[in-house]
Design a protein around this motif. Structure first.
Motif: not given
Length: 102
Positions: A65-66, A58-59, A61-63
């Protein structure tokens, strides 16, 4: 008037669906042979990990997305800056101020 026509159509569609649902023949549960189901073996249980496939962290994926959002923001800011520029050149603006002459 438009609202009442729309409301009438919705009511007609609802009543048609309701009447069609009343025509369904639902079998009674008591008519089924449940004895064979009671004596059946349990299904084979399998771990979900291989079935779901590999999942990214998830980290990560969030990176990702960011990063995508930051790139989109930069693109939109560049587009906005190009739209803020002068629309007319000074010569065109002066010609428009003079008006139409024939």
């Amino acid at each position: 008037m438009r609202f009442s026509i729309l409301r009438g159509r919705v009511v007609i569609l609802f009543l048609t669906g309701l009447s069609l649902a009343g025509c369904i023949n639902v079998p009674e549960l008591g008519e089924r042979n449940l004895g064979a189901l009671r004596d059946a073996d349990y299904p084979e249980l399998r771990p979900l990990g291989p079935l779901l496939g590999s999942q990214t962290d998830p980290s990560e994926q969030s990176q990702d997305l960011s990063n995508d959002l930051m790139a989109r923001r930069a693109s939109l800011e560049a587009r906005a800056a190009s739209l803020r520029g002068e629309v007319l050149s000074p010569a065109d603006e002066e010609r428009l101020k003079q008006g139409v002459t024939e």
